[in-house]
Design an enzyme around this catalytic site. Structure first.
Site, PDB file in Angstrom:
ATOM      1  N   ASP A 197      -1.447  -7.417  -4.939  1.00  0.00           N
ATOM      2  CA  ASP A 197      -1.948  -6.350  -5.814  1.00  0.00           C
ATOM      3  C   ASP A 197      -2.972  -6.932  -6.777  1.00  0.00           C
ATOM      4  OD1 ASP A 197      -0.519  -3.348  -6.332  1.00  0.00           O
ATOM      5  OD2 ASP A 197      -1.916  -4.039  -7.885  1.00  0.00           O
ATOM      6  N   TYR A 224     -13.512   9.909  -1.419  1.00  0.00           N
ATOM      7  CA  TYR A 224     -12.144   9.577  -0.994  1.00  0.00           C
ATOM      8  C   TYR A 224     -11.926   9.969   0.465  1.00  0.00           C
ATOM      9  CZ  TYR A 224      -7.017   9.383  -1.093  1.00  0.00           C
ATOM     10  OH  TYR A 224      -5.709   9.081  -0.828  1.00  0.00           O
ATOM     11  N   LYS A 261     -11.162   7.636   3.773  1.00  0.00           N
ATOM     12  CA  LYS A 261      -9.949   7.780   4.590  1.00  0.00           C
ATOM     13  C   LYS A 261     -10.296   8.154   6.030  1.00  0.00           C
ATOM     14  CE  LYS A 261      -6.980   6.690   1.406  1.00  0.00           C
ATOM     15  NZ  LYS A 261      -6.329   5.358   1.465  1.00  0.00           N
TER      16      LYS A 261
HETATM   17  N1  LIG Z   1      -0.080   9.485  -3.960  1.00  0.00           N
HETATM   18  C1  LIG Z   1      -0.523  10.340  -3.047  1.00  0.00           C
HETATM   19  O1  LIG Z   1      -0.402  11.572  -3.193  1.00  0.00           O
HETATM   20  C2  LIG Z   1      -1.190   9.839  -1.797  1.00  0.00           C
HETATM   21  C3  LIG Z   1      -1.460  10.753  -0.786  1.00  0.00           C
HETATM   22  C4  LIG Z   1      -2.089  10.330   0.367  1.00  0.00           C
HETATM   23  C5  LIG Z   1      -2.429   8.999   0.509  1.00  0.00           C
HETATM   24  N2  LIG Z   1      -2.169   8.110  -0.471  1.00  0.00           N
HETATM   25  C6  LIG Z   1      -2.562   6.721  -0.264  1.00  0.00           C
HETATM   26  O2  LIG Z   1      -1.447   5.897  -0.441  1.00  0.00           O
HETATM   27  C7  LIG Z   1      -1.869   4.606  -0.911  1.00  0.00           C
HETATM   28  C8  LIG Z   1      -1.041   4.191  -2.111  1.00  0.00           C
HETATM   29  O3  LIG Z   1      -1.177   5.165  -3.121  1.00  0.00           O
HETATM   30  P1  LIG Z   1      -0.106   5.326  -4.307  1.00  0.00           P
HETATM   31  O4  LIG Z   1       0.057   6.771  -4.503  1.00  0.00           O
HETATM   32  O5  LIG Z   1       1.073   4.452  -4.073  1.00  0.00           O
HETATM   33  O6  LIG Z   1      -0.978   4.793  -5.530  1.00  0.00           O
HETATM   34  P2  LIG Z   1      -0.586   3.844  -6.745  1.00  0.00           P
HETATM   35  O7  LIG Z   1      -1.659   4.038  -7.765  1.00  0.00           O
HETATM   36  O8  LIG Z   1       0.821   4.032  -7.173  1.00  0.00           O
HETATM   37  O9  LIG Z   1      -0.725   2.394  -6.097  1.00  0.00           O
HETATM   38  C9  LIG Z   1      -1.955   1.819  -5.762  1.00  0.00           C
HETATM   39  C10 LIG Z   1      -1.810   0.301  -5.957  1.00  0.00           C
HETATM   40  O10 LIG Z   1      -3.040  -0.304  -5.537  1.00  0.00           O
HETATM   41  C11 LIG Z   1      -3.384  -1.302  -6.483  1.00  0.00           C
HETATM   42  N3  LIG Z   1      -4.830  -1.505  -6.459  1.00  0.00           N
HETATM   43  C12 LIG Z   1      -5.793  -0.712  -7.012  1.00  0.00           C
HETATM   44  N4  LIG Z   1      -6.990  -1.260  -6.819  1.00  0.00           N
HETATM   45  C13 LIG Z   1      -6.800  -2.416  -6.132  1.00  0.00           C
HETATM   46  C14 LIG Z   1      -7.675  -3.405  -5.652  1.00  0.00           C
HETATM   47  N5  LIG Z   1      -9.005  -3.350  -5.868  1.00  0.00           N
HETATM   48  N6  LIG Z   1      -7.145  -4.460  -4.977  1.00  0.00           N
HETATM   49  C15 LIG Z   1      -5.808  -4.547  -4.783  1.00  0.00           C
HETATM   50  N7  LIG Z   1      -4.927  -3.628  -5.228  1.00  0.00           N
HETATM   51  C16 LIG Z   1      -5.420  -2.574  -5.900  1.00  0.00           C
HETATM   52  C17 LIG Z   1      -2.903  -0.742  -7.817  1.00  0.00           C
HETATM   53  O11 LIG Z   1      -2.756  -1.778  -8.785  1.00  0.00           O
HETATM   54  C18 LIG Z   1      -1.596  -0.091  -7.419  1.00  0.00           C
HETATM   55  O12 LIG Z   1      -0.507  -0.987  -7.527  1.00  0.00           O
HETATM   56  C19 LIG Z   1      -3.371   4.729  -1.166  1.00  0.00           C
HETATM   57  O13 LIG Z   1      -4.064   4.215  -0.040  1.00  0.00           O
HETATM   58  C20 LIG Z   1      -3.610   6.237  -1.252  1.00  0.00           C
HETATM   59  O14 LIG Z   1      -4.906   6.587  -0.870  1.00  0.00           O
HETATM   60  C21 LIG Z   1      -1.547   8.501  -1.629  1.00  0.00           C
END
Ligand SMILES: NC(=O)c1ccc[n+]([C@@H]2O[C@H](COP(=O)([O-])OP(=O)(O)OC[C@H]3O[C@@H](n4cnc5c(N)ncnc54)[C@H](O)[C@@H]3O)[C@@H](O)[C@H]2O)c1
Length: 259
Positions: free
Chosen positions: A39, A157, A161
């Site tokens: 992370d 975004y 994706k």
């Molecule tokens: N939450 C939703 O509704 C949702 C829906 C569809 C897809 N997603 C996808 O799921 C994945 C995780 O999302 P989440 O909801 O757990 O988000 P989150 O914000 O809880 O977690 C994202 C993590 O990525 C880390 N991060 C950010 N920038 C970074 C970088 N440059 N290098 C390394 N790490 C980095 C952050 O520190 C964080 O720990 C993402 O790919 C997101 O697009 C999320």
């Protein structure tokens, strides 16, 4: 599972300290894999790794990487490789989201999203490929996309994706000779720092209501839904599945995005 440390598979999970990343690490750990928790927020990754229940012969390694920085990715993979000698499962889960419409998006932010969300997973695969080649044991790549890739939404975004789905299909072909499968998971909406950023509780609630209304199975996605699907794709049961997108969003990929 009675596995010696060298036989145990190693999973590298990016965005490990986030909502989905934590659940994925916890589940893969429970399934007996070593976990490299990557992370940009190293203290949070350390906290996650330290909270995994201690098990004999199983190791969790928290590492810093900015997935938008090629040199940083290379250094992180080298460190993980030096620690374990193998990397089997790669979960490309880290992402950033700078919201904006096509009328007002900012070019620098667009580039940052592309670097972290799309180029990062490709570079990581490139760096891990020598380990798959060396082990001859095959491997798994699991790319986190979003139901938005079909439904639409914020253009940068969605472009990242949809691009990651394209990369999934391309890499599935390129990595098949190494017996590496490459698949994507498309979650629906769930509350996380990612979705709550820049929104107050009321506007998230409104969005969640819209999302549930347009979801045939009538609820939000949970981290455990995604962790379970990741575990399946990493398991022997999924050995012959590649180039797929599994929508884990209660059928909401069938519906337009509810606001
Ligand atoms: N939450 C939703 O509704 C949702 C829906 C569809 C897809 N997603 C996808 O799921 C994945 C995780 O999302 P989440 O909801 O757990 O988000 P989150 O914000 O809880 O977690 C994202 C993590 O990525 C880390 N991060 C950010 N920038 C970074 C970088 N440059 N290098 C390394 N790490 C980095 C952050 O520190 C964080 O720990 C993402 O790919 C997101 O697009 C999320």
């Amino acid at each position: 599972m009675n596995t010696s440390p060298s036989e145990r598979r190693v999973a590298l999970v990016t965005g490990a300290a986030g909502e989905l990343g934590r659940a994925i690490c916890q589940r893969l750990w429970r399934d007996g894999l070593h976990v490299v928790a990557v992370d940009i927020d190293l203290p949070a990754a350390r906290q996650l790794a330290g909270a995994l229940p201690a098990l004999p012969g199983q190791r969790a390694l928290p590492l810093y990487a900015d997935m938008g920085d090629a040199a940083c990715i290379a250094a992180m993979v080298e460190e993980a490789g030096a620690a374990f000698g193998r990397i089997d499962v790669l979960v490309n889960n880290a992402a950033v989201n700078h919201r904006g419409s096509i009328f007002d998006f900012d070019a620098a932010r667009w580039d940052h999203m592309m670097a972290v969300n799309l180029r990062g997973p490709a570079l990581l695969c490139q760096r891990v490929a020598p380990y798959w080649k060396a082990s001859g044991a095959g491997g798994r790549v699991i790319n986190m996309v979003s139901r938005c890739w079909v439904a639409g939404g914020p253009p940068a975004y969605v472009a990242c994706k949809a691009g990651l789905v394209g990369l999934t299909r391309s890499m599935a072909r390129e990595l098949a000779p190494l017996q590496v499968t490459v698949n994507a998971i498309a979650p629906g909406l769930l509350p996380s720092a990612f979705t709550l950023d820049g929104r107050d509780a009321a506007s998230f609630e409104l969005m969640a209501e819209g999302s549930i209304a347009s979801t045939p199975l009538k609820r939000l996605t949970t981290p455990e839904d995604i962790a379970g699907t990741t575990a399946f794709l990493a398991s022997p049961d999924a050995a012959f599945i590649t180039a797929e997108v599994i929508h884990v969003c209660g059928g909401s990929q069938l519906a337009p995005f509810g606001r």
